[in-house]
Design a protein around this motif. Structure first.
Motif, PDB file in Angstrom:
ATOM      1  N   ASN A   1      37.171 -12.511 -31.773  1.00 58.74           N
ATOM      2  CA  ASN A   1      37.888 -12.093 -29.927  1.00 58.74           C
ATOM      3  C   ASN A   1      36.826 -12.048 -29.039  1.00 58.74           C
ATOM      4  N   HIS A   2      36.091 -13.433 -29.147  1.00 62.34           N
ATOM      5  CA  HIS A   2      35.368 -13.899 -27.736  1.00 62.34           C
ATOM      6  C   HIS A   2      35.405 -15.540 -27.333  1.00 62.34           C
ATOM      7  N   GLY A   3      35.379 -15.693 -26.723  1.00 64.46           N
ATOM      8  CA  GLY A   3      35.416 -16.832 -25.386  1.00 64.46           C
ATOM      9  C   GLY A   3      33.744 -17.753 -25.281  1.00 64.46           C
ATOM     10  N   PHE A   4      32.783 -16.639 -25.571  1.00 61.75           N
ATOM     11  CA  PHE A   4      32.089 -17.995 -25.374  1.00 61.75           C
ATOM     12  C   PHE A   4      31.186 -17.814 -26.207  1.00 61.75           C
TER      13      PHE A   4
ATOM     14  N   SER B   1      35.507  -5.748 -24.709  1.00 67.69           N
ATOM     15  CA  SER B   1      35.612  -6.813 -24.163  1.00 67.69           C
ATOM     16  C   SER B   1      37.320  -7.547 -23.936  1.00 67.69           C
TER      17      SER B   1
ATOM     18  N   CYS C   1      28.846  -9.526 -32.028  1.00 64.52           N
ATOM     19  CA  CYS C   1      29.615 -10.645 -30.357  1.00 64.52           C
ATOM     20  C   CYS C   1      29.048 -10.957 -29.037  1.00 64.52           C
TER      21      CYS C   1
HETATM   22  N1  LIG Z   1      33.811  -9.098 -27.829  1.00 64.39           N
HETATM   23  C1  LIG Z   1      33.068  -9.709 -27.606  1.00 64.39           C
HETATM   24  O1  LIG Z   1      31.519  -9.051 -27.311  1.00 64.39           O
HETATM   25  C2  LIG Z   1      33.096 -10.822 -26.269  1.00 64.39           C
HETATM   26  C3  LIG Z   1      31.827 -11.532 -26.104  1.00 64.39           C
HETATM   27  C4  LIG Z   1      31.922 -12.254 -24.862  1.00 64.39           C
HETATM   28  N2  LIG Z   1      32.726 -11.896 -23.784  1.00 64.39           N
HETATM   29  C5  LIG Z   1      32.585 -13.446 -24.963  1.00 64.39           C
HETATM   30  O2  LIG Z   1      33.844 -13.533 -24.347  1.00 64.39           O
HETATM   31  O3  LIG Z   1      32.843 -14.269 -26.134  1.00 64.39           O
END
Ligand SMILES: NC(=O)CC[C@H](N)C(=O)O
Length: 381
Positions: free
Chosen positions: A314-317, A47, A272
């Motif tokens: 761990n996500h940015g969206f 990710s 996620c």
């Molecule tokens: N860890 C993930 O699956 C991240 C999901 C997506 N890429 C986000 O940044 O939100």
């Protein structure tokens, strides 16, 4: 001899430090992760593709690198930013230093910079596009200007479909993970795990597959762009939607497949990116967050029980709670910023979680969601 390195952000900030991995240039979205342990799991989490990760914990590399703690077969992060690399790595499992590991995977890292100052910039302004120059690239009077130019040339993650880029190219069976005989399965041998789960690989972390396998799942991992009909031809008891990098919105192939799979009434569990895709497939929308959530101590509340769990993130969206259609119910919320952390379909056996029940790194408070998926498959039998 120390080699120079420069980190530049699109806002014009420049940091001078020491190169601790490969020489050269890298660019990506710079994010901060507050976990105090787990640098190896973080670096190898798919990710983090196209993201440069700065770790707020100041000493990174103390326990070296071992072959067991990886979440994928290579380093996924586009670069690493740390305060201090210890002179000696010490652990009974260590086979390599962090520095050698970065170099051997041709990944750029920078140490000896003020990661507090950097984190405050990212916290206040949001994740920034950035670049690192390392070694000879970081020398010369124009090095800062070149670093800034590289930072600003990165297009940003919004609109970037990376799930199909990092996904496996061919399906495979996953077998790792001890399967202890479960209640009601006294006659089941190890080879006859009771549930067949087809897992979409949008950038899946190994520990998710291990945790499903250890709960009695036989896993077939399939590429991100596998059509729903091919998945159903495998006769699954359940379908898993994995985590993954980039923006969920442009993943139209996945959204379409999930919509078709929902119609089959097969139990679906997403984590996620998989959570964001289930939301999109159900008619909600997703948004880009400011600095996102990256850490191992985020409080999340279960809205049904009121229980608070400490979670790995761990996500940015994020899926936007205000846009949930009638068929989606909010089940979890972040206590840091109130954003949506979990959903379930009210009309189908499908649910998902934004954080990481598989931890790696982080606490295991949310692991019971894997059991819930197992129960859903059992109930459908
Ligand atoms: N860890 C993930 O699956 C991240 C999901 C997506 N890429 C986000 O940044 O939100």
């Amino acid at each position: 001899m120390n080699k120079p390195a420069i980190l530049a952000l699109e806002d014009g900030s420049v940091f001078h430090g020491t190169a601790i991995g490969a020489d050269g240039q890298t660019s990506g979205e710079v994010v901060f992760n507050t976990a105090m342990t787990g640098y190896q799991e973080i670096l190898t989490d798919p990710s983090y593709s196209r993201q440069i990760v700065t770790l707020t914990y100041p000493h990174i590399g103390n326990t070296g690198i071992n072959p067991e703690d990886v979440e994928s077969s290579s380093i996924a992060a586009a670069g690493l930013v740390i305060r201090d690399l210890p002179l000696v790595a010490s652990n009974f499992r260590s086979t390599q230093s962090l520095s050698d590991y970065l170099s051997s995977h041709n990944v750029i890292g920078i140490a000896d910079i003020d990661t507090r100052r950097l984190t405050r910039i990212l916290r206040d302004k949001g994740a920034q596009n950035g670049a690192i120059l390392a070694g000879a690239e970081a020398e010369g009077a124009d090095a800062e200007a070149r670093a800034l130019e590289a930072a600003r040339a990165f297009p940003g993650l919004k609109g970037m479909d990376l799930a199909k880029v990092v996904s496996c190219t061919e399906g495979y069976e996953w077998t790792e993970g001890e399967w202890a005989l479960g209640e009601g399965y006294a006659d089941t041998t190890k080879e006859e795990r009771p549930f067949h789960v087809v897992a979409y690989d949008y950038g899946v972390k190994f520990n998710i597959l291990r945790m499903l396998a250890s709960r009695g799942c036989r896993l077939t991992v399939v590429p991100a762009q596998t059509p729903s009909a091919e998945v159903m031809a495998l006769n699954p008891d359940g379908i898993f939607l994995s985590n993954g990098p980039g923006d969920p919105e442009p993943c139209d192939y996945a959204i379409k497949a999930i919509q078709e799979l929902l119609e089959t009434e097969t139990p679906i569990f997403g984590i996620c990116l998989g959570h964001q895709l289930l939301a999109l497939a159900s008619g909600a929308t997703t948004v880009k967050m400011g600095h996102g959530h990256h850490g191992a101590n985020h409080p999340v509340q279960d809205l049904d029980t009121g229980h608070v769990m400490i979670t790995s993130q761990n996500h940015g969206f994020a899926a936007d709670e205000a846009t949930l259609p009638d068929t989606l119910r909010a089940t979890h919320r972040s206590l840091f910023d109130g954003t949506l952390q979990g959903i379930e379909r009210t009309d189908k056996p499908a649910f998902s979680f934004q954080g990481h029940p598989e931890a790696s790194p982080g606490p295991r408070d949310v692991a019971p969601l894997f059991d819930r998926f197992i129960e859903m498959m059992r109930a459908r039998r």
